[in-house]
Design an enzyme around this catalytic site. Structure first.
Site, PDB file in Angstrom:
ATOM      1  N   GLY A  16       1.151  -1.318   0.094  1.00 51.51           N
ATOM      2  CA  GLY A  16       0.232   0.510  -0.252  1.00 51.51           C
ATOM      3  C   GLY A  16       0.712   1.161   0.011  1.00 51.51           C
ATOM      4  O   GLY A  16       0.838   2.281  -1.108  1.00 51.51           O
ATOM      5  N   THR A  42       4.836  -6.981   4.456  1.00 51.40           N
ATOM      6  CA  THR A  42       4.691  -8.692   4.849  1.00 51.40           C
ATOM      7  C   THR A  42       3.693  -9.259   3.053  1.00 51.40           C
ATOM      8  O   THR A  42       4.621 -10.367   3.349  1.00 51.40           O
ATOM      9  CB  THR A  42       3.207  -8.535   5.436  1.00 51.40           C
ATOM     10  OG1 THR A  42       3.442  -8.331   6.464  1.00 51.40           O
ATOM     11  CG2 THR A  42       3.155  -9.798   6.060  1.00 51.40           C
ATOM     12  N   CYS A  48       2.091 -13.462   1.052  1.00 51.10           N
ATOM     13  CA  CYS A  48       1.308 -14.045   0.126  1.00 51.10           C
ATOM     14  C   CYS A  48       1.963 -14.307  -0.501  1.00 51.10           C
ATOM     15  O   CYS A  48       2.074 -15.405  -1.581  1.00 51.10           O
ATOM     16  CB  CYS A  48       0.684 -12.847  -0.522  1.00 51.10           C
ATOM     17  SG  CYS A  48      -0.016 -11.230   0.503  1.00 51.10           S
ATOM     18  N   LYS A  51       4.401 -17.816   0.695  1.00 51.96           N
ATOM     19  CA  LYS A  51       3.523 -18.524   0.775  1.00 51.96           C
ATOM     20  C   LYS A  51       2.533 -18.804  -0.477  1.00 51.96           C
ATOM     21  O   LYS A  51       2.772 -20.469  -0.782  1.00 51.96           O
ATOM     22  CB  LYS A  51       2.012 -17.855   1.512  1.00 51.96           C
ATOM     23  CG  LYS A  51       0.735 -18.554   2.190  1.00 51.96           C
ATOM     24  CD  LYS A  51      -0.126 -19.173   1.270  1.00 51.96           C
ATOM     25  CE  LYS A  51      -0.471 -17.529   0.555  1.00 51.96           C
ATOM     26  NZ  LYS A  51      -1.914 -16.354   1.056  1.00 51.96           N
ATOM     27  N   GLY A 175      -7.508 -21.115  13.118  1.00 55.01           N
ATOM     28  CA  GLY A 175      -8.709 -21.527  11.598  1.00 55.01           C
ATOM     29  C   GLY A 175      -9.175 -20.574  11.134  1.00 55.01           C
ATOM     30  O   GLY A 175     -10.344 -20.282  10.109  1.00 55.01           O
ATOM     31  N   TYR A 177      -7.360 -17.920   7.239  1.00 56.22           N
ATOM     32  CA  TYR A 177      -6.737 -18.095   6.066  1.00 56.22           C
ATOM     33  C   TYR A 177      -5.240 -18.454   7.101  1.00 56.22           C
ATOM     34  O   TYR A 177      -4.894 -19.381   6.233  1.00 56.22           O
ATOM     35  CB  TYR A 177      -5.986 -16.248   5.722  1.00 56.22           C
ATOM     36  CG  TYR A 177      -6.952 -15.617   5.085  1.00 56.22           C
ATOM     37  CD1 TYR A 177      -7.307 -15.802   3.517  1.00 56.22           C
ATOM     38  CD2 TYR A 177      -8.130 -14.833   5.590  1.00 56.22           C
ATOM     39  CE1 TYR A 177      -9.010 -14.875   2.917  1.00 56.22           C
ATOM     40  CE2 TYR A 177      -9.213 -14.250   4.882  1.00 56.22           C
ATOM     41  CZ  TYR A 177      -9.173 -14.364   3.121  1.00 56.22           C
ATOM     42  OH  TYR A 177     -10.445 -13.446   3.220  1.00 56.22           O
TER      43      TYR A 177
HETATM   44  P1  NDP Z   1      -7.664 -14.521  10.940  1.00 52.89           P
HETATM   45  O1  NDP Z   1      -8.439 -13.325  11.697  1.00 52.89           O
HETATM   46  O2  NDP Z   1      -7.702 -14.615   9.402  1.00 52.89           O
HETATM   47  O3  NDP Z   1      -8.217 -15.828  11.709  1.00 52.89           O
HETATM   48  C1  NDP Z   1      -7.262 -15.775  13.020  1.00 52.89           C
HETATM   49  C2  NDP Z   1      -7.797 -17.632  13.847  1.00 52.89           C
HETATM   50  O4  NDP Z   1      -6.930 -17.655  14.977  1.00 52.89           O
HETATM   51  C3  NDP Z   1      -9.583 -17.641  13.636  1.00 52.89           C
HETATM   52  O5  NDP Z   1      -9.705 -19.276  13.546  1.00 52.89           O
HETATM   53  C4  NDP Z   1      -9.498 -17.190  15.151  1.00 52.89           C
HETATM   54  O6  NDP Z   1     -10.881 -17.427  15.878  1.00 52.89           O
HETATM   55  C5  NDP Z   1      -8.157 -17.968  15.758  1.00 52.89           C
HETATM   56  N1  NDP Z   1      -8.166 -17.078  17.189  1.00 52.89           N
HETATM   57  C6  NDP Z   1      -8.374 -16.134  17.627  1.00 52.89           C
HETATM   58  N2  NDP Z   1      -7.128 -15.918  19.327  1.00 52.89           N
HETATM   59  C7  NDP Z   1      -7.062 -17.293  19.514  1.00 52.89           C
HETATM   60  C8  NDP Z   1      -6.597 -17.411  20.380  1.00 52.89           C
HETATM   61  N3  NDP Z   1      -6.399 -16.483  21.448  1.00 52.89           N
HETATM   62  N4  NDP Z   1      -6.462 -18.697  20.889  1.00 52.89           N
HETATM   63  C9  NDP Z   1      -7.369 -19.866  19.881  1.00 52.89           C
HETATM   64  N5  NDP Z   1      -7.457 -19.065  18.602  1.00 52.89           N
HETATM   65  C10 NDP Z   1      -7.337 -18.010  18.134  1.00 52.89           C
HETATM   66  O7  NDP Z   1      -5.907 -14.517  10.699  1.00 52.89           O
HETATM   67  P2  NDP Z   1      -4.911 -14.862  10.530  1.00 52.89           P
HETATM   68  O8  NDP Z   1      -3.443 -15.032  11.376  1.00 52.89           O
HETATM   69  O9  NDP Z   1      -5.292 -16.481   9.460  1.00 52.89           O
HETATM   70  O10 NDP Z   1      -4.653 -13.734   9.549  1.00 52.89           O
HETATM   71  C11 NDP Z   1      -4.886 -12.970   9.347  1.00 52.89           C
HETATM   72  C12 NDP Z   1      -5.208 -11.651   7.499  1.00 52.89           C
HETATM   73  O11 NDP Z   1      -4.381 -11.846   7.033  1.00 52.89           O
HETATM   74  C13 NDP Z   1      -6.702 -12.751   7.102  1.00 52.89           C
HETATM   75  O12 NDP Z   1      -7.715 -12.481   8.243  1.00 52.89           O
HETATM   76  C14 NDP Z   1      -6.314 -11.862   5.999  1.00 52.89           C
HETATM   77  O13 NDP Z   1      -7.328 -10.703   6.355  1.00 52.89           O
HETATM   78  C15 NDP Z   1      -4.836 -11.930   5.580  1.00 52.89           C
HETATM   79  N6  NDP Z   1      -4.720 -12.952   5.207  1.00 52.89           N
HETATM   80  C16 NDP Z   1      -4.963 -12.860   3.486  1.00 52.89           C
HETATM   81  C17 NDP Z   1      -4.645 -14.336   2.926  1.00 52.89           C
HETATM   82  C18 NDP Z   1      -5.844 -14.213   1.409  1.00 52.89           C
HETATM   83  O14 NDP Z   1      -5.661 -13.770   1.329  1.00 52.89           O
HETATM   84  N7  NDP Z   1      -5.325 -15.622   1.114  1.00 52.89           N
HETATM   85  C19 NDP Z   1      -3.758 -15.111   3.365  1.00 52.89           C
HETATM   86  C20 NDP Z   1      -2.830 -14.726   4.929  1.00 52.89           C
HETATM   87  C21 NDP Z   1      -3.781 -13.502   5.278  1.00 52.89           C
HETATM   88  P3  NDP Z   1     -12.304 -17.800  16.061  1.00 52.89           P
HETATM   89  O15 NDP Z   1     -12.680 -17.956  14.540  1.00 52.89           O
HETATM   90  O16 NDP Z   1     -12.689 -18.192  16.754  1.00 52.89           O
HETATM   91  O17 NDP Z   1     -11.744 -16.237  16.356  1.00 52.89           O
END
Ligand code: NDP
Length: 449
Positions: A16, A42, A48, A51, A175, A177
């Site tokens: 960005g 990142t 991205c 990965k 759970g 991305y």
């Molecule tokens: P996300 O926010 O997508 O997912 C976080 C996950 O961790 C959720 O399943 C959440 O559960 C869980 N979680 C959160 N806190 C805890 C905890 N304390 N203990 C256990 N589980 C927990 O984050 P990511 O880290 O996967 O990715 C970050 C962001 O990066 C994404 O939101 C996306 O925007 C971007 N990204 C995009 C990609 C793509 O376009 N292909 C690839 C990778 C990243 P719950 O749902 O229950 O809150």
């Protein structure tokens, strides 16, 4: 604007920040960008791009297995993690160089140092004080970890791209991305993989059919996917790590990856002192034009925690540059943003989930198809593809399109244009398919479920 050293000072040379800098410079602004780490942020360095390279590496496992059905005999095969890392690092270094070239060619001054905001128009960067008419915060985000005993033994996505050795066993926590993508990558590379998610079904926010379908496909591949599984503690034991779960059970592993979300990188750069409002999570609060509570400060990308995707940050950066120097206000459009999860098989999606569409529009029609792709009639693989269309009954407009299956990201990108143009179901029906493809299913679904 000559009373200031720069017309625009950008903090952060990720996707960005670089785009905003280049567009602003092309519109005649005097621009500097500060970056304390590798150029590209990142996405290029720890997200991205590497990965996706890992996803390609992982997919060869299926490709080798599938080849036999088409008459191929393959010799011994083995996988060498250090070769993948070295080749990936070479490509990332090339991209870092391209980003540098893009900035230089655009006439942007690159300052490779930490920058800190002092007030509405003043910054400290690399030991000097500079002034700018406008400051853009494009600092991105970093992995966030819960606080529990032994969490210091966990890896995040920041380390996973440089692991010296491929572990024999890995536990992936989360759970979203990143967790889903890395569980798929490691499993396909032959690592004994367990993915733990705290709730009843992973990928919260995605369509329920997509979530259930992907879970079933991952389990069909023998990936140990567990829901309602919470880690209580992690400790070092002889031969690896012991991961104790809150239900009293335990897992032994060689590595544990936490992918439990990301938080904006907005602390320690003087924002609060300068009067910039942040929300509870630390994200910079902005208006529809990405302007912060201090009128000369702007913010884009993950630092604002809107839609945390690279192309969205690039779009927001372009809009800020145009608003400031293009002669007309440009408001970023956050509607109809398509995305993909590079799981195995991948997800492609654009528009609301069925549940959200039902809540928003009331009367909807849902078209759903699951089928075995033609390729797998010879590979013997049981893998299925899911496609789903959600249509507003009153207007006939296609509201959403969801897919799980090979090339989902590539396919949904094309259809996202149609949805952006407001395509109706009748127009989908009037479109003749390309045969034989999986994508033609999207224009041949006739009966709502
Ligand atoms: P996300 O926010 O997508 O997912 C976080 C996950 O961790 C959720 O399943 C959440 O559960 C869980 N979680 C959160 N806190 C805890 C905890 N304390 N203990 C256990 N589980 C927990 O984050 P990511 O880290 O996967 O990715 C970050 C962001 O990066 C994404 O939101 C996306 O925007 C971007 N990204 C995009 C990609 C793509 O376009 N292909 C690839 C990778 C990243 P719950 O749902 O229950 O809150």
């Amino acid at each position: 604007m000559a009373e200031f050293d720069y017309d625009l000072f950008v903090i952060g040379a990720g996707s960005g920040g670089v785009r905003a800098s280049r567009v602003a410079a092309s519109l005649g602004a005097r621009v500097a960008v500060a970056e304390e780490s590798d150029l590209g942020g990142t996405c290029v360095n720890l997200g991205c791009v590497p990965k996706k390279l890992f996803v390609y590496a992982a997919h060869y496992r299926d490709d080798f297995e599938d080849a036999a059905g088409f008459g191929w005999t393959l010799g011994d095969r083995s996988f060498d993690w250090p070769s993948l890392l070295a080749n990936k690092d070479r490509e990332i270094a090339r991209l870092n160089g391209i980003y540098r070239g893009l900035l230089v060619d655009a006439g942007v001054e690159l300052i490779e140092a930490h920058a800190r905001v002092c007030d509405a128009h003043t910054l400290e960067v690399g030991g000097r004080t500079v002034t700018a008419a406008n400051i853009l915060i494009a600092t991105g985000s970093r992995p966030s970890l819960p606080d529990l005993p032994g969490i210091e033994l966990a890896l995040t996505s920041d380390q996973i791209f440089h692991l010296p050795e491929l572990p024999r066993r890995i536990v992936v926590v989360g759970g979203g991305y990143i967790a889903v993508e890395f569980a798929g990558i490691f499993h396909a590379l032959g690592v004994e993989t367990t993915q733990l998610y705290r709730g009843p079904l992973f990928l919260r926010g995605f369509d329920d059919d997509v979530r259930n379908f992907l879970a079933a496909e991952m389990r069909a591949r023998d990936l140990d996917l567990r829901f309602e599984a919470n880690v209580g503690s992690i400790e070092k034991v002889a031969g690896g790590l012991r991961v104790a779960l809150e239900d009293g059970s335990a897992l032994e592993t060689d590595a544990i990856l936490y992918a439990t979300g990301r938080v904006p990188k907005t602390r320690g750069i003087g924002l609060e002192e300068a009067g910039v409002a942040l929300d509870a999570k630390g994200a910079v609060s902005v208006d529809a034009f990405s302007r912060t509570s201090v009128p000369s400060l702007w913010a884009i990308g993950d630092a604002t925690d809107r839609i945390n995707l690279t192309p969205v940050a690039i779009h927001e950066g372009t809009c800020v540059a145009r608003t400031l120097f293009g002669g007309a206000e440009a408001k970023p459009d956050h509607t109809g943003v398509a995305s993909a999860v590079f799981s195995q098989p991948p997800i492609g999606t654009v528009g609301p989930t069925e549940a959200a569409a039902r809540e928003r529009c009331g009367e909807i029609d849902v078209y759903r198809s699951t089928f075995r792709a033609l390729k797998h009639t010879l590979t013997g693989r049981e893998e299925k593809t899911l496609m789903k269309l959600i249509v507003d009954r009153a207007s006939d407009r296609v509201l959403a399109l969801h897919m799980v299956g090979a090339d989902a990201g590539e396919i949904v990108q094309g259809f996202a244009v149609a949805l952006k143009c407001g395509a109706s179901k009748a127009q989908f029906d009037a479109t003749i398919g390309i045969h034989p493809t999986a994508a033609e299913e999207f224009v041949t679904m006739r009966d709502p479920v």
